[in-house]
Design a protein around this motif. Sequence first.
Motif, PDB file in Angstrom:
ATOM      1  N   ASP A   1       0.810  -1.211   0.000  1.00 36.54           N
ATOM      2  CA  ASP A   1       0.000   0.000   0.000  1.00 36.54           C
ATOM      3  C   ASP A   1       0.848   1.269   0.000  1.00 36.54           C
ATOM      4  O   ASP A   1       0.679   2.125  -0.869  1.00 36.54           O
ATOM      5  N   PRO A   2       1.788   1.403   0.957  1.00 37.68           N
ATOM      6  CA  PRO A   2       2.614   2.614   0.938  1.00 37.68           C
ATOM      7  C   PRO A   2       3.404   2.752  -0.358  1.00 37.68           C
ATOM      8  O   PRO A   2       3.508   3.855  -0.909  1.00 37.68           O
ATOM      9  N   LEU A   3       3.933   1.629  -0.881  1.00 34.50           N
ATOM     10  CA  LEU A   3       4.707   1.698  -2.128  1.00 34.50           C
ATOM     11  C   LEU A   3       3.844   2.229  -3.264  1.00 34.50           C
ATOM     12  O   LEU A   3       4.271   3.067  -4.052  1.00 34.50           O
ATOM     13  N   LYS A   4       2.609   1.745  -3.313  1.00 29.04           N
ATOM     14  CA  LYS A   4       1.695   2.197  -4.360  1.00 29.04           C
ATOM     15  C   LYS A   4       1.468   3.706  -4.233  1.00 29.04           C
ATOM     16  O   LYS A   4       1.566   4.445  -5.207  1.00 29.04           O
ATOM     17  N   PHE A   5       1.196   4.159  -3.014  1.00 31.83           N
ATOM     18  CA  PHE A   5       0.930   5.586  -2.819  1.00 31.83           C
ATOM     19  C   PHE A   5       2.159   6.429  -3.141  1.00 31.83           C
ATOM     20  O   PHE A   5       2.056   7.502  -3.725  1.00 31.83           O
ATOM     21  N   LEU A   6       3.343   5.895  -2.742  1.00 32.81           N
ATOM     22  CA  LEU A   6       4.568   6.683  -2.931  1.00 32.81           C
ATOM     23  C   LEU A   6       4.885   6.876  -4.407  1.00 32.81           C
ATOM     24  O   LEU A   6       5.467   7.876  -4.795  1.00 32.81           O
ATOM     25  N   THR A   7       4.511   5.892  -5.240  1.00 28.87           N
ATOM     26  CA  THR A   7       4.884   5.984  -6.652  1.00 28.87           C
ATOM     27  C   THR A   7       3.784   6.623  -7.498  1.00 28.87           C
ATOM     28  O   THR A   7       3.946   6.763  -8.695  1.00 28.87           O
ATOM     29  N   LYS A   8       2.668   7.006  -6.863  1.00 25.51           N
ATOM     30  CA  LYS A   8       1.588   7.607  -7.646  1.00 25.51           C
ATOM     31  C   LYS A   8       1.870   9.075  -7.933  1.00 25.51           C
ATOM     32  O   LYS A   8       2.618   9.737  -7.219  1.00 25.51           O
ATOM     33  N   GLU A   9       1.198   9.585  -8.988  1.00 23.50           N
ATOM     34  CA  GLU A   9       1.373  10.987  -9.334  1.00 23.50           C
ATOM     35  C   GLU A   9       0.704  11.863  -8.281  1.00 23.50           C
ATOM     36  O   GLU A   9      -0.374  11.554  -7.782  1.00 23.50           O
ATOM     37  N   ASP A  10       1.383  12.962  -7.925  1.00 16.02           N
ATOM     38  CA  ASP A  10       0.831  13.907  -6.959  1.00 16.02           C
ATOM     39  C   ASP A  10       0.125  15.015  -7.746  1.00 16.02           C
ATOM     40  O   ASP A  10       0.762  15.875  -8.324  1.00 16.02           O
ATOM     41  N   VAL A  11      -1.206  14.938  -7.784  1.00 14.86           N
ATOM     42  CA  VAL A  11      -1.970  15.913  -8.572  1.00 14.86           C
ATOM     43  C   VAL A  11      -2.298  17.119  -7.699  1.00 14.86           C
ATOM     44  O   VAL A  11      -2.842  16.960  -6.613  1.00 14.86           O
ATOM     45  N   ILE A  12      -1.935  18.308  -8.198  1.00 15.54           N
ATOM     46  CA  ILE A  12      -2.334  19.539  -7.513  1.00 15.54           C
ATOM     47  C   ILE A  12      -3.301  20.272  -8.444  1.00 15.54           C
ATOM     48  O   ILE A  12      -2.944  20.605  -9.567  1.00 15.54           O
ATOM     49  N   PRO A  13      -4.554  20.495  -8.004  1.00 18.58           N
ATOM     50  CA  PRO A  13      -5.532  21.126  -8.880  1.00 18.58           C
ATOM     51  C   PRO A  13      -5.115  22.555  -9.235  1.00 18.58           C
ATOM     52  O   PRO A  13      -4.323  23.175  -8.519  1.00 18.58           O
ATOM     53  N   THR A  14      -5.660  23.077 -10.344  1.00 18.56           N
ATOM     54  CA  THR A  14      -5.321  24.458 -10.719  1.00 18.56           C
ATOM     55  C   THR A  14      -6.032  25.427  -9.786  1.00 18.56           C
ATOM     56  O   THR A  14      -7.076  25.126  -9.224  1.00 18.56           O
ATOM     57  N   GLY A  15      -5.431  26.607  -9.656  1.00 16.36           N
ATOM     58  CA  GLY A  15      -6.059  27.683  -8.905  1.00 16.36           C
ATOM     59  C   GLY A  15      -6.087  27.454  -7.410  1.00 16.36           C
ATOM     60  O   GLY A  15      -6.937  27.984  -6.716  1.00 16.36           O
ATOM     61  N   VAL A  16      -5.165  26.640  -6.879  1.00 17.97           N
ATOM     62  CA  VAL A  16      -5.154  26.441  -5.420  1.00 17.97           C
ATOM     63  C   VAL A  16      -3.953  27.164  -4.825  1.00 17.97           C
ATOM     64  O   VAL A  16      -3.010  27.524  -5.527  1.00 17.97           O
ATOM     65  N   ASP A  17      -4.037  27.369  -3.523  1.00 19.28           N
ATOM     66  CA  ASP A  17      -2.900  27.887  -2.777  1.00 19.28           C
ATOM     67  C   ASP A  17      -1.942  26.709  -2.579  1.00 19.28           C
ATOM     68  O   ASP A  17      -2.175  25.837  -1.760  1.00 19.28           O
ATOM     69  N   ARG A  18      -0.874  26.649  -3.394  1.00 14.14           N
ATOM     70  CA  ARG A  18      -0.028  25.450  -3.421  1.00 14.14           C
ATOM     71  C   ARG A  18       0.611  25.166  -2.063  1.00 14.14           C
ATOM     72  O   ARG A  18       0.709  24.023  -1.644  1.00 14.14           O
ATOM     73  N   LEU A  19       1.035  26.239  -1.383  1.00 16.38           N
ATOM     74  CA  LEU A  19       1.700  26.044  -0.086  1.00 16.38           C
ATOM     75  C   LEU A  19       0.730  25.386   0.905  1.00 16.38           C
ATOM     76  O   LEU A  19       1.054  24.372   1.536  1.00 16.38           O
ATOM     77  N   LEU A  20      -0.468  25.941   1.012  1.00 13.84           N
ATOM     78  CA  LEU A  20      -1.430  25.407   1.979  1.00 13.84           C
ATOM     79  C   LEU A  20      -1.883  24.008   1.576  1.00 13.84           C
ATOM     80  O   LEU A  20      -2.094  23.154   2.425  1.00 13.84           O
ATOM     81  N   HIS A  21      -2.011  23.777   0.259  1.00 10.61           N
ATOM     82  CA  HIS A  21      -2.427  22.468  -0.213  1.00 10.61           C
ATOM     83  C   HIS A  21      -1.421  21.393   0.189  1.00 10.61           C
ATOM     84  O   HIS A  21      -1.791  20.284   0.547  1.00 10.61           O
ATOM     85  N   THR A  22      -0.134  21.742   0.153  1.00 12.45           N
ATOM     86  CA  THR A  22       0.897  20.779   0.540  1.00 12.45           C
ATOM     87  C   THR A  22       1.012  20.678   2.054  1.00 12.45           C
ATOM     88  O   THR A  22       1.273  19.609   2.606  1.00 12.45           O
ATOM     89  N   LEU A  23       0.793  21.806   2.720  1.00  8.71           N
ATOM     90  CA  LEU A  23       0.975  21.852   4.170  1.00  8.71           C
ATOM     91  C   LEU A  23      -0.119  21.050   4.901  1.00  8.71           C
ATOM     92  O   LEU A  23       0.150  20.419   5.919  1.00  8.71           O
ATOM     93  N   ALA A  24      -1.341  21.074   4.341  1.00  7.49           N
ATOM     94  CA  ALA A  24      -2.497  20.519   5.061  1.00  7.49           C
ATOM     95  C   ALA A  24      -2.296  19.071   5.522  1.00  7.49           C
ATOM     96  O   ALA A  24      -2.517  18.778   6.705  1.00  7.49           O
ATOM     97  N   PRO A  25      -1.875  18.135   4.646  1.00  3.31           N
ATOM     98  CA  PRO A  25      -1.709  16.759   5.144  1.00  3.31           C
ATOM     99  C   PRO A  25      -0.638  16.631   6.218  1.00  3.31           C
ATOM    100  O   PRO A  25      -0.789  15.828   7.149  1.00  3.31           O
ATOM    101  N   CYS A  26       0.427  17.455   6.110  1.00  6.66           N
ATOM    102  CA  CYS A  26       1.476  17.413   7.149  1.00  6.66           C
ATOM    103  C   CYS A  26       0.899  17.869   8.489  1.00  6.66           C
ATOM    104  O   CYS A  26       1.158  17.259   9.528  1.00  6.66           O
ATOM    105  N   VAL A  27       0.104  18.943   8.443  1.00  9.02           N
ATOM    106  CA  VAL A  27      -0.501  19.461   9.668  1.00  9.02           C
ATOM    107  C   VAL A  27      -1.463  18.436  10.256  1.00  9.02           C
ATOM    108  O   VAL A  27      -1.668  18.375  11.455  1.00  9.02           O
ATOM    109  N   SER A  28      -2.041  17.615   9.390  1.00  5.98           N
ATOM    110  CA  SER A  28      -2.956  16.596   9.874  1.00  5.98           C
ATOM    111  C   SER A  28      -2.205  15.453  10.551  1.00  5.98           C
ATOM    112  O   SER A  28      -2.652  14.902  11.553  1.00  5.98           O
ATOM    113  N   LEU A  29      -1.043  15.094   9.998  1.00  2.10           N
ATOM    114  CA  LEU A  29      -0.316  13.921  10.494  1.00  2.10           C
ATOM    115  C   LEU A  29       0.510  14.229  11.743  1.00  2.10           C
ATOM    116  O   LEU A  29       0.536  13.434  12.678  1.00  2.10           O
ATOM    117  N   PHE A  30       1.145  15.400  11.773  1.00  4.49           N
ATOM    118  CA  PHE A  30       2.097  15.711  12.844  1.00  4.49           C
ATOM    119  C   PHE A  30       1.499  15.615  14.258  1.00  4.49           C
ATOM    120  O   PHE A  30       2.060  14.911  15.105  1.00  4.49           O
TER     121      PHE A  30
END
Lengths: 172, 365
Positions: free
Chosen positions: B63-92
Amino acid sequence: MNPGLFCILAVLLVASALSVILQPSPIRSALSLVVTLFLLAVTFLLLDAQLIAALQVIVYAGAIVVLFLFVIMLLNLQEEPRVMARFGTQCAAVLLGSLFLLALVRFAVAPLRPPASAATAGMAAAVPPGFGSVATLANLLFTHFLLAFEITSVLLLVAIVGAVVLAKRRLV
Amino acid sequence: MWIVIGIAAVKTLVVIAMVMGLAGTLGWIERKGSAYIQDRVGANRASVFGIAAAGLVNTIMADPLKFLTKEDVIPTGVDRLLHTLAPCVSLFPVLVAFAAIPFGDVLQVGGRDINLQAVSLNVGILFILAMLSLGVYGIVLGGWASNNRFSLLGGIRGSAQMISYEIGMGLSLVAMVMTFGTLDLQEMVRAQGHLIGGVLPAWGIIYQPLAFLIFLTAGIAESKRAPFDLPEAESELVAGYFTEYSGVKYLMYFMSDFIEIAVVAALVTTLFFGGWQIPYLLRDGFHFPWGTVALLPQAVVAVLQIVAFLLKVVFFCWVQVLIRWTLPRLRYDQLMAFGWKGLLPISLVNVLATAVVVLLLQASA
């Protein structure tokens, strides 16, 4: 507290606090506020005040700013356009700001009153055992500061009742 | 000096390994649990060399290997910093919360007493509450930064739900703090070590059964699982706040969900089911109420305690999985009404009753 650690923390704190007022986007502003409050909690932790640090995170970072974010998201606030204030307002702001800064620096660099005794001079002395622990704080809160504590709780109750009354009025 | 740092590092590593192992295993337990409830075999194609149980290894690795090798899609028109930060803030925060949970008593190595707890905090339980309350940012940010209406609705629902249920959770913990008279989780577990009437272990659930039910309910609501999974309600909101996430970021949300389950299970174990305590096992071995004494070396006792703690945690994870696959989702108004008009008054009454009993006991003593 380690002076080096304090310097790093202080720089980060001031930077995040500046970011709160300088960010054009309200949501980033609110997030900077979270970072500021979290760093403040870390500062409390380094000053041996574990309870205050935990409460700081629970109450401010964990609840109050979440409500800010909630309102920002509900109202769908967009980035604020930068508007320059009028010249007179700018002058007044600069004047008041520098006066406040002066007062702060004066207070920080040279304490207004010279230390009267050895007790007040020993500010940097080691903290007594149990300092900042829940038991010490609770003892002080429920004996020496009991009146202030109770008055604050009544004040909060009044605020809650007031909020309920204000929210209900629209329905009638 | 270096030995102390080394011990702290080893303890931290052990806790992280424990949490990650639990989270990985939970992915498999969840699949097996859902299959069990829905009366099918489930997850039986992931066997290794024909051994079905080895599918567990497969799940943890594949499972982790599959997720790690998948494409990281970032939708258009988003705040890229916050979009990346959100999952980290959730996990930490959920990862850090585990640090204050004791997983054993003391281990004596070379004349040194090692407290089996990553960080010994005077305000342990408040620290965990603080960290759990920070978890809401991951959801709010993920919902906001995805530039998607479904995500935004999920984020708003999540923030309202988590704040509402935190109150019931906090008040049920207040009752526990009053019962044990301390905020230190290790002290709480030690207080559960003695016996009532020489037979019954004095676990928290015996003193506070109501607080246990409130805490478990609020805990499931905090980890956003059915029947409280409105923030990610898949039949209404696609996937709620993590609709626009893929690859590693999705894995981080996934992980933080499972770790949250483990944290709730660990807290239930610690507060209500004696933590690492095994009935009749003292530091030097078993002392049964009928007089039999079986002495054991200290290291064996420590290992037994850690195993007991882990078994209890896994059991409560399993309970949460069963609840998730048994109960249907609440409606939003039911969710709010239950939190504010149900859990809150009950937990307030519980706190008051506990206070009266504690005062009466103090007065009579």
